[in-house]
Design an enzyme around this catalytic site. Structure first.
Site, PDB file in Angstrom:
ATOM      1  N   VAL A  85      89.886 111.503  22.367  1.00 16.93           N
ATOM      2  CA  VAL A  85      88.898 112.495  22.790  1.00 16.93           C
ATOM      3  C   VAL A  85      88.021 112.794  21.576  1.00 16.93           C
ATOM      4  O   VAL A  85      88.438 112.593  20.434  1.00 16.93           O
ATOM      5  CB  VAL A  85      89.624 113.777  23.280  1.00 16.93           C
ATOM      6  CG1 VAL A  85      90.484 114.392  22.177  1.00 16.93           C
ATOM      7  CG2 VAL A  85      88.661 114.812  23.840  1.00 16.93           C
ATOM      8  N   HIS A 132     102.100 113.243  11.962  1.00 17.98           N
ATOM      9  CA  HIS A 132     101.327 113.316  10.729  1.00 17.98           C
ATOM     10  C   HIS A 132     101.296 111.952  10.039  1.00 17.98           C
ATOM     11  O   HIS A 132     101.617 111.847   8.860  1.00 17.98           O
ATOM     12  CB  HIS A 132     101.953 114.325   9.757  1.00 17.98           C
ATOM     13  CG  HIS A 132     101.818 115.753  10.166  1.00 17.98           C
ATOM     14  ND1 HIS A 132     102.530 116.775   9.576  1.00 17.98           N
ATOM     15  CD2 HIS A 132     101.040 116.346  11.106  1.00 17.98           C
ATOM     16  CE1 HIS A 132     102.210 117.922  10.132  1.00 17.98           C
ATOM     17  NE2 HIS A 132     101.307 117.689  11.074  1.00 17.98           N
ATOM     18  N   HIS A 157     100.644 119.814   6.599  1.00 25.19           N
ATOM     19  CA  HIS A 157      99.995 119.331   7.818  1.00 25.19           C
ATOM     20  C   HIS A 157      98.675 118.681   7.407  1.00 25.19           C
ATOM     21  O   HIS A 157      97.981 119.167   6.517  1.00 25.19           O
ATOM     22  CB  HIS A 157      99.793 120.487   8.789  1.00 25.19           C
ATOM     23  CG  HIS A 157     101.087 121.063   9.285  1.00 25.19           C
ATOM     24  ND1 HIS A 157     101.450 121.049  10.615  1.00 25.19           N
ATOM     25  CD2 HIS A 157     102.124 121.650   8.625  1.00 25.19           C
ATOM     26  CE1 HIS A 157     102.644 121.609  10.756  1.00 25.19           C
ATOM     27  NE2 HIS A 157     103.072 121.979   9.550  1.00 25.19           N
TER      28      HIS A 157
END
Length: 612
Positions: A114, A533, A577
């Site tokens: 997306v 990740h 992150h």
């Protein structure tokens, strides 16, 4: 990964898809096939590059995104519902090979399909990494431009701190002085949960390895503190909303969705060095491909899976990859697709005596609809945040056996080995379903300095076939020992008087019977997934080094015309992150590219380069 009642999911996941001006859904709609820059991937890095490069008035930019538009997809917009996105139309729906470290289980591997890429589907945590992360990258690449002192400007340029959704006082929850003025909105949680104060109290009670950290984005990634997330006004702030949507109507920027890059096409040579200025694109494996051309550069921002796949499909990779293949080898780049590293995650469940958790939100359709209605009506309530408000980044004890005989895999003393995320309910990651009754908390334990590494390889010569993804999760002794320590740390933390006063957590399910380190290691192998990740499959290395795929300026080695800008270039995985580091890389890459071509925003720039 995070299961919600299917009937309720259908009610909240209707895709109200619409195509905006300047977002094309077919290559036939393009008015030209020649641009100055062609960006493969409209994700986290690709959106940044599209914005920054199109700042130069007469520089033309094409973004090619395989997935769909991000607009009007409710679960993309609602922070809490990010957990429902894996396995949907905005996910590539990758899976791994059977993982030997996970008792041969196959696990899902979520990547954004997306606009905004994985910044549109992740769980929103926003970290920039410790100072040590960047200084180690500078050492590994022999390029001081990657040191923290050099990249700090790009962190400040990429994001800004905004008030939480409920506008509560954030004193001692965050340090405003260490934040920037960029387009990505970052905030601390906007809906306090019952366990938030307990986490802070336990941290201050225990101290030591559990000491409180006011703001991880100050550079020290050790301690316990509040989560910062890419959320503004109660909504997800993604690369698409922050970087792409504000500029999508620029006349020099075209965005093409529903289309895949299938092959880099060699357009010439400079001496013995191949030049790639052309890119083959298609919408299916039965449609006729067309070629687009980049006068200056093709920039691969297709992600940790897509970038190595495209390189291999183009004949760029280790010679062994092309045996028994119709693909003609063009560039001998042995590291392509190797060094895939990810953070393993284990959900640890605890039953609690409190009835104030949000478990019933996922069980009761009326409560869920009311909670969603609160978000729709006022951007307030539980759904303004991802499921966890607090977290801890931990270093192993100095005498840990996990560190015996190896170099410390963390970047430095300000970087952690493990992470704990505290969730005020039963977070059904992995295969364990939510119990029909009871109240729970979840502690997600992660290894953020893993030493296991795997690969991305081709399954076939068909660019529409999914590649073979083998991250080799928990295949090193360090990783399994670090995970056991994280599980032990979670139980030590929850045994504090702050927790026992009211919640009284008790290990639940298989965790309850895992009373030895050996049993906890087995528990981890049976229950681990990943934090999604991944990094490292086209890693940076010094100019002239025999290892690595790109140089420290992110240019593809042993070729001309191609640059790579995404998490695949990580020389080693950061202990945090990863969306924040990707934004930093992309912002610096934009400046590197502008400097290489003398591009100045607001000024017309001649384009003498041609497409061959």
């Amino acid at each position: 990964m995070f299961h919600i009642q299917s009937t309720l999911y259908l009610a909240i996941s209707v895709l109200l898809y619409r195509c905006q001006a300047k977002i094309f859904t077919s290559p036939d709609q393009l008015t030209t096939t020649t641009y100055d820059f062609v960006i493969v991937g409209g994700g986290t890095a690709g959106s940044v590059l599209a914005n920054r490069l199109s700042e130069v008035d007469n520089i033309t930019v094409l973004v090619i995104e395989a997935g769909i538009d991000n607009k009007d997809i409710l679960p993309v917009q609602v922070p809490f519902l990010g957990v429902t996105l894996p396995g949907t139309s905005v996910d590539w729906n990758f899976t791994t090979t059977p993982q030997t470290g996970l008792n041969n289980r196959v696990i899902p591997y979520t990547r954004g399909f997306v606009l905004g890429g994985s910044s549109s589907v992740n769980l929103l945590t926003f970290n920039r990494g410790s100072d040590d992360v960047w200084d180690r990258w500078a050492d590994l690449t022999q390029d001081a431009g990657w040191s923290w002192d050099s990249v700090q400007q790009y962190y400040l340029k990429s994001s800004r701190l905004v008030p939480p959704a409920d506008n509560h006082s954030t004193l001692r929850q965050v340090d405003p002085t260490v934040h920037g003025n960029g387009p990505v909105e970052v905030s601390v949680p906007g809906f306090p949960l019952p366990i938030d104060d307990i986490v802070v109290s336990a941290s201050k009670q225990l101290g030591g390895r559990f000491a409180f950290n006011e703001d991880f984005n100050s550079g020290n990634f050790v301690g316990v503190g509040f989560m910062q997330s890419s959320v503004g006004g109660g909504e997800r702030s993604s690369a698409a909303t922050a970087y792409l949507e504000p500029v999508e109507n620029r006349t020099n920027l075209d965005i093409l969705i529903n289309t895949r890059a299938t092959k880099l096409v060699q357009s010439g040579k400079s001496g013995y060095t191949p030049i790639f200025q052309k890119l083959e694109i298609a919408q299916s494996n039965t449609s006729t491909p067309i070629e687009v051309c980049a006068r200056k550069e093709i920039i691969l921002a297709a992600g940790v899976i897509g970038t190595p796949q495209l390189l291999l499909l183009s004949g760029i990779g280790p010679p062994s990859a092309f045996k028994n293949s119709s693909i003609k080898p063009l560039v001998n780049s042995p590291d392509v697709g190797l060094n895939l590293v990810d953070h393993p995650l284990v959900p640890n469940y605890f039953s609690v005596s409190s009835n104030g958790t949000w478990d019933d939100v996922l069980r009761n359709g009326s409560i869920l609809n009311a909670t969603l209605g609160e978000w729709i009506g006022a951007r307030q309530g539980l759904f303004v945040d991802s499921p966890g408000n607090t977290l801890a980044f931990m270093r192993l004890p100095p005498n840990s056996s996990a560190l015996e005989g190896i170099s410390d895999p963390a970047a430095g003393p300000q970087s952690s080995h493990t992470e704990l995320i505290f969730v005020d309910g039963f977070a059904p990651f992995g295969t364990v379903p939510q119990p029909s009754t009871g109240n729970f908390i979840t502690v997600l334990t992660n290894v953020v300095s893993p030493t296991s590494n795997g690969s991305v390889t081709l399954a076939s010569d068909d660019p529409f076939d999914k590649p073979i993804i083998d991250p080799r999760i928990l295949t090193s002794d360090f990783d399994i020992q670090a995970m056991v320590q994280a599980i032990n740390d979670a139980q030590t933390f929850l045994a504090s008087s702050s927790w026992q006063a009211e919640f009284k957590p008790v290990p639940f399910g298989d965790l309850a019977t895992a009373t030895t380190d050996e049993a906890k290691a087995a528990f981890a192998r049976n229950n681990s997934v990943t934090v999604n990740h991944p990094g490292g499959t086209a890693r940076m290395s010094p100019y002239g080094a025999p290892w690595g795929v790109v140089d420290s300026n992110l240019r593809l080695k042993m070729a001309l015309g191609v640059r790579i800008v995404d998490a695949s270039v990580f020389p080693v995985i950061p202990e945090c992150h990863i969306q924040g580091p990707v934004y930093i890389i992309a912002e610096r890459a934009a400046d590197l590219i502008k400097a290489a071509y003398g591009l100045i925003p607001g000024q017309n720039t001649t384009s003498p380069d041609t497409c061959n």
